[in-house]
Scaffold this active site. Structure first.
Site, PDB file in Angstrom:
ATOM      1  N   ARG A 101       0.882  -1.184   0.000  1.00 25.98           N
ATOM      2  CA  ARG A 101       0.000   0.000   0.000  1.00 25.98           C
ATOM      3  C   ARG A 101       0.908   1.218   0.000  1.00 25.98           C
ATOM      4  NH1 ARG A 101      -5.315   1.376   3.554  1.00 25.98           N
ATOM      5  NH2 ARG A 101      -6.124   0.034   1.935  1.00 25.98           N
ATOM      6  N   HIS A 128      -7.331   0.762  -6.493  1.00 22.19           N
ATOM      7  CA  HIS A 128      -7.572  -0.129  -5.351  1.00 22.19           C
ATOM      8  C   HIS A 128      -8.230  -1.408  -5.878  1.00 22.19           C
ATOM      9  CE1 HIS A 128      -7.816  -1.336  -1.324  1.00 22.19           C
ATOM     10  NE2 HIS A 128      -8.694  -0.495  -0.838  1.00 22.19           N
ATOM     11  N   GLN A 131     -10.163  -3.953  -3.588  1.00 26.43           N
ATOM     12  CA  GLN A 131     -11.474  -3.447  -3.171  1.00 26.43           C
ATOM     13  C   GLN A 131     -12.505  -3.691  -4.269  1.00 26.43           C
ATOM     14  OE1 GLN A 131     -12.308  -1.755  -0.104  1.00 26.43           O
ATOM     15  NE2 GLN A 131     -14.320  -2.263  -0.904  1.00 26.43           N
ATOM     16  N   ASP A 223     -17.453   7.041  -1.455  1.00 27.01           N
ATOM     17  CA  ASP A 223     -16.159   6.930  -0.785  1.00 27.01           C
ATOM     18  C   ASP A 223     -15.897   8.280  -0.114  1.00 27.01           C
ATOM     19  OD1 ASP A 223     -13.633   6.190   0.079  1.00 27.01           O
ATOM     20  OD2 ASP A 223     -12.666   6.393  -1.871  1.00 27.01           O
ATOM     21  N   CYS A 263     -16.523   1.683   0.489  1.00 28.97           N
ATOM     22  CA  CYS A 263     -15.341   0.852   0.745  1.00 28.97           C
ATOM     23  C   CYS A 263     -14.888   0.946   2.196  1.00 28.97           C
ATOM     24  CB  CYS A 263     -14.209   1.267  -0.193  1.00 28.97           C
ATOM     25  SG  CYS A 263     -13.767   3.002  -0.027  1.00 28.97           S
ATOM     26  N   ARG A 291     -13.644  -8.668   1.184  1.00 31.84           N
ATOM     27  CA  ARG A 291     -12.218  -8.413   0.955  1.00 31.84           C
ATOM     28  C   ARG A 291     -11.424  -9.684   1.257  1.00 31.84           C
ATOM     29  NH1 ARG A 291     -10.193  -3.245   1.168  1.00 31.84           N
ATOM     30  NH2 ARG A 291      -8.286  -4.307   0.522  1.00 31.84           N
TER      31      ARG A 291
HETATM   32  N1   CP Z   1     -11.360  -0.194   2.239  1.00 35.53           N
HETATM   33  C1   CP Z   1     -10.089  -0.276   2.690  1.00 35.53           C
HETATM   34  O1   CP Z   1      -9.130  -0.506   1.929  1.00 35.53           O
HETATM   35  O2   CP Z   1      -9.972  -0.092   4.028  1.00 35.53           O
HETATM   36  P1   CP Z   1      -8.614   0.104   4.835  1.00 35.53           P
HETATM   37  O3   CP Z   1      -8.039   1.442   4.385  1.00 35.53           O
HETATM   38  O4   CP Z   1      -9.031   0.117   6.267  1.00 35.53           O
HETATM   39  O5   CP Z   1      -7.676  -1.001   4.505  1.00 35.53           O
HETATM   40  N1  NVA Z   2     -10.048   6.763  -1.387  1.00 36.86           N
HETATM   41  C1  NVA Z   2      -9.697   6.301  -0.071  1.00 36.86           C
HETATM   42  C2  NVA Z   2      -9.906   4.833   0.037  1.00 36.86           C
HETATM   43  C3  NVA Z   2      -9.599   4.236   1.371  1.00 36.86           C
HETATM   44  C4  NVA Z   2      -9.788   2.756   1.401  1.00 36.86           C
HETATM   45  C5  NVA Z   2      -8.253   6.663   0.232  1.00 36.86           C
HETATM   46  O1  NVA Z   2      -7.397   6.510  -0.639  1.00 36.86           O
HETATM   47  O2  NVA Z   2      -7.976   7.108   1.355  1.00 36.86           O
END
Ligand code: CP
Ligand code: NVA
Length: 308
Positions: A101, A128, A131, A223, A263, A291
């Site tokens: 990540r 993502h 997701q 989101d 999400c 997930r």
């Molecule tokens: N939706 C998602 O990726 O959640 P986290 O940021 O908690 O991993």
């Molecule tokens: N768009 C959000 C998604 C989190 C899972 C971010 O990048 O923070």
């Protein structure tokens, strides 16, 4: 040759369908412990916080009989303490797979380029994909199909939106994105999604009008308006996105049997009202659970028995 899971664009439509079937099977097996990843160790490189991604990967790897090591921002300091290519080459000598990540999408691409083990995108500023896989599993569970489903994504044209556009185009879901002016998805993603949609006849549309997007939609998706790394823009964004809240008035335009998706993490009173996110149409925790199943399918596909 090792495979990565970085972009949905590089998966064929048949591969995506197979992964979703496998996820569904794993879900039906009710978290049974297997030995598919016995003796294998997966590293989780996280530059940003996480609840779902980290925990579902850790639990999934455990359920498949493998081990994992969490490498937070302080441990690796990707690209700062040492070159991303050196991190990738070093970790490939210890690990069997990497979940990453990062802020910059380029960092995950670099990791994959230099790692000799599979790399999975656990969210970047661009996309993502894990997701989006869980989201499609959730939509299919609910409606039993992808064709003739209209997904209205209301809000920021961000990473989550990008991956939903690509997967919708590939699986034949009609998707309309409603975004404020200046917050559209990236043109390169719009072009790719519209191009991919030619194959499935999916309609990928964009508008600045949330009512038009939600009209007749079976899936309403929200989101956060402020993604990780954009905290300094929060005040400005909250004002700009104000008309894009999912609330009772807006969803009056949706199909009567719509589902609400997010999400997570969510901000009640901002992108969605409490009565919608906690109401009877909300499937947010099915999404969160999925997930786990979707990622186990991806792990098996890349690292399972017989794969290096
Ligand atoms: N939706 C998602 O990726 O959640 P986290 O940021 O908690 O991993
Ligand atoms: N768009 C959000 C998604 C989190 C899972 C971010 O990048 O923070």
């Amino acid at each position: 040759m090792k495979r990565d899971f970085i972009s949905l664009k590089s998966c064929t439509n048949a591969e995506l369908a197979k992964l979703l079937e496998s996820a569904s099977r794993l879900k039906r097996a009710k978290n049974r412990i297997s030995d598919d990843l016995k003796g294998k160790t997966v590293g989780l490189i996280f530059q940003k916080p996480s609840n779902r991604t980290r925990v579902s990967f850790e639990v999934g790897i455990h359920q498949l009989g493998g081990n994992c090591i969490y490498l937070g921002p302080e441990e690796i300091n990707l690209g700062k303490r040492e070159a991303t290519s050196d991190v990738a080459k070093t970790l490939s000598r210890y690990l069997d797979g990497i979940v990453a990540r990062t802020f910059s999408h380029h960092d995950v691409v670099e990791l994959a380029k230099f790692a000799t083990v599979p790399v999975i995108n656990g969210l970047t500023d661009l996309s993502h994909p894990c997701q989006a896989m869980a989201d499609m599993l959730t939509i299919h569970e609910h409606f039993g199909k992808f064709k003739n489903i209209k997904l209205a994504y209301v809000g920021d044209g961000n990473n989550v939106c990008h991956s939903l556009m690509i997967i919708s185009a590939k699986l034949g879901v009609n998707m309309t994105v409603a975004h404020p002016k200046g917050y559209a998805p990236l043109k390169i993603v719009i072009d790719a999604a519209q191009d991919l949609a030619l194959e499935t006849n999916a309609k990928i549309n964009l508008t600045t009008d949330p009512v038009q997007a939600v009209k007749g939609a079976q899936v309403i998706y929200a989101d956060t308006w402020v993604s990780m790394g954009q905290e300094e823009e929060a005040r400005k964004r909250l004002k700009i996105f104000d008309k894009y809240q999912i609330n009772k008035k807006l969803i009056a335009n949706a199909d009567k049997k719509f589902i609400f998706m997010h999400c997570l993490p969510a901000h009640r009173g901002q992108e969605v009202t409490e009565e919608i996110i906690d109401g009877p149409h909300s499937v947010i925790f099915d999404q969160a659970e999925n997930r786990l199943h979707a990622q186990k399918a991806i792990l098996l596909h890349l690292l399972g028995k017989g794969k290096k």
